[in-house]
Design an enzyme around this catalytic site. Structure first.
Site, short mmCIF file in Angstrom:
data_model
loop_
_atom_site.label_atom_id
_atom_site.label_comp_id
_atom_site.label_asym_id
_atom_site.label_seq_id
_atom_site.Cartn_x
_atom_site.Cartn_y
_atom_site.Cartn_z
N SER A 138 0.83 -1.03 0.16
CA SER A 138 -0.02 0.08 0.07
C SER A 138 0.91 1.23 0.02
CB SER A 138 -0.87 0.05 1.32
OG SER A 138 -1.39 1.26 1.47
N TYR A 148 -0.83 -0.78 10.20
CA TYR A 148 -0.96 -1.12 8.87
C TYR A 148 0.29 -0.59 8.06
CZ TYR A 148 -3.19 -1.49 4.30
OH TYR A 148 -3.65 -1.79 3.14
N1 LIG Z 1 -8.70 -1.33 -0.20
C1 LIG Z 1 -7.75 -0.46 -0.30
O1 LIG Z 1 -8.28 0.93 -0.41
C2 LIG Z 1 -6.44 -0.77 -0.32
C3 LIG Z 1 -5.43 0.28 -0.66
C4 LIG Z 1 -3.94 -0.16 -0.50
C5 LIG Z 1 -3.73 -1.62 -0.46
N2 LIG Z 1 -4.66 -2.40 -0.25
C6 LIG Z 1 -4.28 -3.72 -0.14
O2 LIG Z 1 -4.81 -4.47 -1.36
C7 LIG Z 1 -5.17 -5.99 -0.53
C8 LIG Z 1 -6.65 -6.49 -0.95
O3 LIG Z 1 -7.36 -5.53 -0.10
P1 LIG Z 1 -8.99 -5.54 -0.17
O4 LIG Z 1 -9.23 -4.00 -0.15
O5 LIG Z 1 -9.33 -6.07 -1.53
O6 LIG Z 1 -9.59 -6.07 1.04
P2 LIG Z 1 -10.71 -7.16 1.35
O7 LIG Z 1 -11.85 -6.98 0.33
O8 LIG Z 1 -11.10 -6.70 2.62
O9 LIG Z 1 -9.99 -8.29 1.34
C9 LIG Z 1 -9.16 -8.87 2.33
C10 LIG Z 1 -8.96 -10.35 2.02
O10 LIG Z 1 -7.72 -10.69 3.23
C11 LIG Z 1 -8.41 -12.04 3.63
N3 LIG Z 1 -7.69 -12.19 4.83
C12 LIG Z 1 -7.67 -11.55 6.10
N4 LIG Z 1 -7.14 -12.06 7.15
C13 LIG Z 1 -6.69 -13.33 6.52
C14 LIG Z 1 -5.91 -14.36 7.35
N5 LIG Z 1 -5.46 -14.40 8.60
N6 LIG Z 1 -5.50 -15.46 6.36
C15 LIG Z 1 -5.99 -15.45 5.03
N7 LIG Z 1 -6.59 -14.64 4.52
C16 LIG Z 1 -6.94 -13.34 5.12
C17 LIG Z 1 -10.07 -11.96 3.54
O11 LIG Z 1 -10.15 -13.47 3.97
P3 LIG Z 1 -11.68 -13.82 4.57
O12 LIG Z 1 -12.86 -12.70 4.00
O13 LIG Z 1 -11.88 -14.98 4.00
O14 LIG Z 1 -11.47 -13.57 6.04
C18 LIG Z 1 -10.05 -11.29 2.28
O15 LIG Z 1 -9.92 -12.19 1.27
C19 LIG Z 1 -4.77 -6.07 0.64
O16 LIG Z 1 -3.27 -6.40 0.94
C20 LIG Z 1 -4.82 -4.54 1.35
O17 LIG Z 1 -3.95 -4.17 2.31
C21 LIG Z 1 -6.01 -2.36 -0.04
#
Ligand SMILES: NC(=O)c1ccc[n+]([C@@H]2O[C@H](COP(=O)([O-])OP(=O)(O)OC[C@H]3O[C@@H](n4cnc5c(N)ncnc54)[C@H](OP(=O)(O)O)[C@@H]3O)[C@@H](O)[C@H]2O)c1
Length: 249
Positions: free
Chosen positions: A145, A158
């Site tokens: 991120s 984070y």
């Molecule tokens: N959203 C943003 O604005 C943003 C910005 C920058 C970077 N990111 C990064 O992009 C990536 C995806 O984020 P997203 O926004 O798509 O998030 P999201 O929709 O909340 O998805 C998070 C995922 O992580 C999984 N997860 C959480 N804890 C876990 C664990 N202990 N073991 C295995 N899986 C686990 C969840 O699985 P379950 O649902 O099955 O628990 C879910 O599939 C992340 O690395 C996040 O930090 C996001």
């Protein structure tokens, strides 16, 4: 690397960004292991949507903080698909904790965030490295991120976990060269994911308004960059920012 008939493991494959990555890799010809932790229904439905496109795909349950579960995941994937060429570390946990409120930054939250976002990817990379080195071929992509590059994001923990991931990318590129290439994408705010839904509305609005392009980052741009990082033969240890123009590094 030619991606046709490769096998990709996508942690967080049921998440907002993760499912786009699964579909982008599938479009490039990869078979997909969709890894979820708690949301079995979402994991199964992403796998079904891929299968409906004619893609070889299957859901796998795994909490990345548990090395025994990670070992079982890797065993399950190689049994099901016969090989393992790509690891995408997309799974993460976030919780909004105001930066100046150090009291709210409890050691319990700090430990949980670092466990899922930094130690989890290390468990995964250790589990796949042996296989990739033996076959002299592999690609690993982390999702960090921009919070890992400049003080921003949902919490100090984070941001520090993502900074660690960016440095881990460099070290793993060194440790696994020359056959395994390791790279990282650092997105800015992505709309339409559960992680974003956990953030205060003001942070979401500020983020898009302060971008040069006046918008959020695009999930498909990030997914396509992941595919490029799986295809590359000459790039390793790098972090690419996709944030509609917010930070420069
Ligand atoms: N959203 C943003 O604005 C943003 C910005 C920058 C970077 N990111 C990064 O992009 C990536 C995806 O984020 P997203 O926004 O798509 O998030 P999201 O929709 O909340 O998805 C998070 C995922 O992580 C999984 N997860 C959480 N804890 C876990 C664990 N202990 N073991 C295995 N899986 C686990 C969840 O699985 P379950 O649902 O099955 O628990 C879910 O599939 C992340 O690395 C996040 O930090 C996001």
């Amino acid at each position: 690397m030619e991606l046709k008939s490769t096998v990709a493991v996508v942690t967080g494959g049921n998440g907002g960004l993760g499912q786009r990555i699964c579909h982008a890799l599938a479009s490039a010809g990869a078979h997909i292991a969709v890894v979820y932790a708690r949301s079995a229904g979402e994991g199964e439905s992403v796998a079904r949507a891929l299968q409906a496109r004619g893609v070889e795909a299957a859901p796998f349950a795994c909490d990345v903080t548990d090395p025994a579960q990670v070992a079982r995941l890797v065993e399950g994937v190689t049994e099901r698909f016969g090989r393992l060429d790509i690891l995408i570390n997309d799974a993460a946990y976030n919780k909004a904790i105001p930066f100046r409120d150090l009291g709210a930054l409890t050691i319990e939250e700090w430990t949980k965030i670092l466990d899922v976002n930094l130690t989890g990817p290390l468990h995964c990379i250790k589990a796949v490295a042996r296989i990739m080195q033996r076959q002299q071929r592999g690609r690993i992509v982390y999702i960090a991120s921009i919070a890992g590059l400049a003080p921003s994001g949902s919490s100090i923990a984070y941001a520090v976990s993502k900074a660690g991931l960016i440095h881990l990318t460099k070290w793993m590129a060194v440790a696994l060269a020359p056959h395994v290439l390791v790279n990282c994408v650092a997105p800015g705010l992505l709309e339409g994911t559960r992680a974003t839904a956990n953030l205060p509305k003001s942070q979401i609005e500020h983020s898009a308004a302060s971008a040069l392009l006046r918008k959020a980052a695009d999930k498909d741009d990030v997914a396509n960059q992941v595919v490029t990082m799986c295809r590359t033969e000459t790039m390793t240890g790098q972090t690419v920012v996709i944030d509609a123009g917010r930070i420069f590094h």
